[in-house]
Design an enzyme around this catalytic site. Structure first.
Site, mmCIF file in Angstrom:
data_model
loop_
_atom_site.group_PDB
_atom_site.id
_atom_site.type_symbol
_atom_site.label_atom_id
_atom_site.label_comp_id
_atom_site.label_asym_id
_atom_site.label_seq_id
_atom_site.Cartn_x
_atom_site.Cartn_y
_atom_site.Cartn_z
ATOM 1 N N GLY A 1 -20.995 -3.321 -12.589
ATOM 2 C CA GLY A 1 -21.783 -3.752 -13.727
ATOM 3 C C GLY A 1 -23.268 -3.510 -13.604
ATOM 4 O O GLY A 1 -24.040 -3.999 -14.437
ATOM 5 N N GLN B 1 -4.121 -12.345 -4.058
ATOM 6 C CA GLN B 1 -3.222 -11.515 -3.260
ATOM 7 C C GLN B 1 -3.963 -10.265 -2.812
ATOM 8 O O GLN B 1 -4.791 -9.728 -3.549
ATOM 9 C CB GLN B 1 -1.992 -11.144 -4.095
ATOM 10 N N MET C 1 0.821 -1.214 0.000
ATOM 11 C CA MET C 1 0.000 0.000 0.000
ATOM 12 C C MET C 1 0.853 1.261 0.000
ATOM 13 O O MET C 1 0.352 2.361 -0.200
ATOM 14 C CB MET C 1 -0.943 0.000 1.199
ATOM 15 N N HIS D 1 -32.049 -2.953 -6.282
ATOM 16 C CA HIS D 1 -32.592 -4.245 -6.694
ATOM 17 C C HIS D 1 -31.525 -5.329 -6.581
ATOM 18 O O HIS D 1 -30.336 -5.046 -6.427
ATOM 19 C CB HIS D 1 -33.105 -4.179 -8.137
ATOM 20 N N GLN E 1 -30.863 -9.769 -7.911
ATOM 21 C CA GLN E 1 -31.297 -10.815 -8.838
ATOM 22 C C GLN E 1 -31.340 -12.153 -8.110
ATOM 23 O O GLN E 1 -30.644 -12.357 -7.096
ATOM 24 C CB GLN E 1 -30.354 -10.901 -10.033
#
Length: 371
Positions: free
Chosen positions: A160, A327, A30, A167, A169
């Site tokens: 996506g 990783q 980091m 909502h 699915q």
């Protein structure tokens, strides 16, 4: 002279018992500067109602169907399903290197709320309870026929999600998909060896250690898993032995609504955005498996957020992760701390920005702690 091991400074491997695999933890990475891809910030001004959004009440979807003026949850068959109940069988006469099987099922879409500008953490508790009750109904209704019922939510454009409307699915299949099949084998193996469900014992251990617990209640526990792959991954577990969503008591369903709101609010506070993620429920298989002994299973939900350094910099699973093994760049213990304090005393995005510049020794020391 040997340097004492510190999990927040030295790379090491961690075992994931749900997948029988190992994760490389490299917290020191980091510190490296970032000059890679930056995502678009999440849309801030989402209209409560958009006449072009196919998920809004009263709107017409792509197939010509008109949504009712729903006021709570709303479930409909996916207009572009990945699984259909009447797909033909490819046949059995195949070469062993080119095998196919029949794939049948149903795909549904479930709207959480009629308003497009709300998300689960912004909904009232009683509204989230209604979402959970509908999940239970769907598991009971579809699970009679199909071996696996997968409830999942993709939140945010970076995950996506093409329609900014709360909502999820629900896909049900006539086969056990890869991930739950692997989890089933691993949980069964642990149960046969130790005589107790893997995730029930894990929840007990995490509740005692308090090293990775983000939020908890008398019935639920949300932790950054010891074996987490994604930076802010979360595992949500009931404290008692529960096989499926429909096995939850009324009190546990209400408690689930409360802990989901608390957890997702902390997510949103972390980078001060509507936090993107993919989440889903895993429970004991259904359909023909309802008559089997599934005592090795424990109900749980996975949360997989893609973000790493900020609201616009995500974790990329490429290169080594695709070709060798998973990783991660932050220890789960560090992540637990920052999610728990998010929105209270420190802006984690600011810290990560300073850390990546290598120019703030005070902050480097401040967060190089062992939990």
């Amino acid at each position: 002279m040997l340097v004492p091991f510190r999990k927040d400074k030295h790379q090491h491997l961690r075992y994931n018992p749900l997948r029988d695999s190992w994760i490389l933890v490299s917290a020191h990475r980091m510190k490296r500067p970032w000059a890679g891809q930056v995502e678009k910030p999440p849309e801030e001004q989402i209209p409560r109602y958009d006449p072009r959004n196919p998920l809004c009440p009263g709107n017409t979807r792509a197939n010509g169907e008109v949504n009712p003026d729903y006021e709570s949850t709303f479930v409909f068959d996916n207009d572009f399903p990945a699984l259909q109940p009447d797909a033909p069988d490819p046949g059995a006469d195949q070469h062993p290197l080119f095998q196919s099987k029949a794939a049948r099922g149903v795909c549904k879409v479930m709207c959480f709320h009629p308003w497009s500008d709300v998300t689960l953490p912004l909904m009232k508790k009683e509204e989230v309870v209604k979402v959970i009750e509908k999940w239970v109904e769907l598991v009971e209704e579809i699970g009679i026929t199909y071996p696996w019922v997968q409830i999942f939510e993709n939140k945010g454009a970076v995950m996506g999600c093409s329609n900014p409307h709360p909502h999820c699915q629900v896909w049900a299949s006539n086969f056990l998909p890869n991930e739950p099949a692997l989890s089933d084998r691993c949980q069964r193996k642990y149960y046969e060896k130790h005589g107790e469900p893997l995730l029930l014992e894990y929840a007990k251990q995490e509740a005692e250690k308090k090293e990775r617990v983000v939020v908890e209640s008398s019935d639920w526990l949300a932790v950054v898993p010891y074996w987490a792959t994604w930076p802010y991954q979360m595992l949500l577990l009931p404290r008692r032995h529960v096989l499926r969503l429909n096995d939850l008591t009324t009190e546990e369903r209400e408690g689930l609504a409360d802990i989901m709101k608390r957890l997702l609010t902390k997510y949103d506070n972390l980078f001060e955005v509507s936090f993107p993620y993919s989440m889903g429920w895993h429970g004991a298989p259904t359909g023909p498996h309802l008559k089997e002994n599934n005592s090795h299973w424990q109900l749980h939900a996975h949360y997989y957020p893609p973000l790493l350094r900020s609201a616009t910099v995500k974790k990329f699973m490429v290169g080594y992760e695709m070709l060798a093994q998973e990783q991660r760049d932050l220890t789960p213990e560090q992540v637990m701390y920052w999610i728990r304090v998010s929105g209270h005393c420190f802006n984690f995005a600011v810290y990560l920005g300073l850390l990546s510049c290598w120019k703030c020794p005070f902050l480097l020391g401040f967060v190089s702690f062992s939990i």
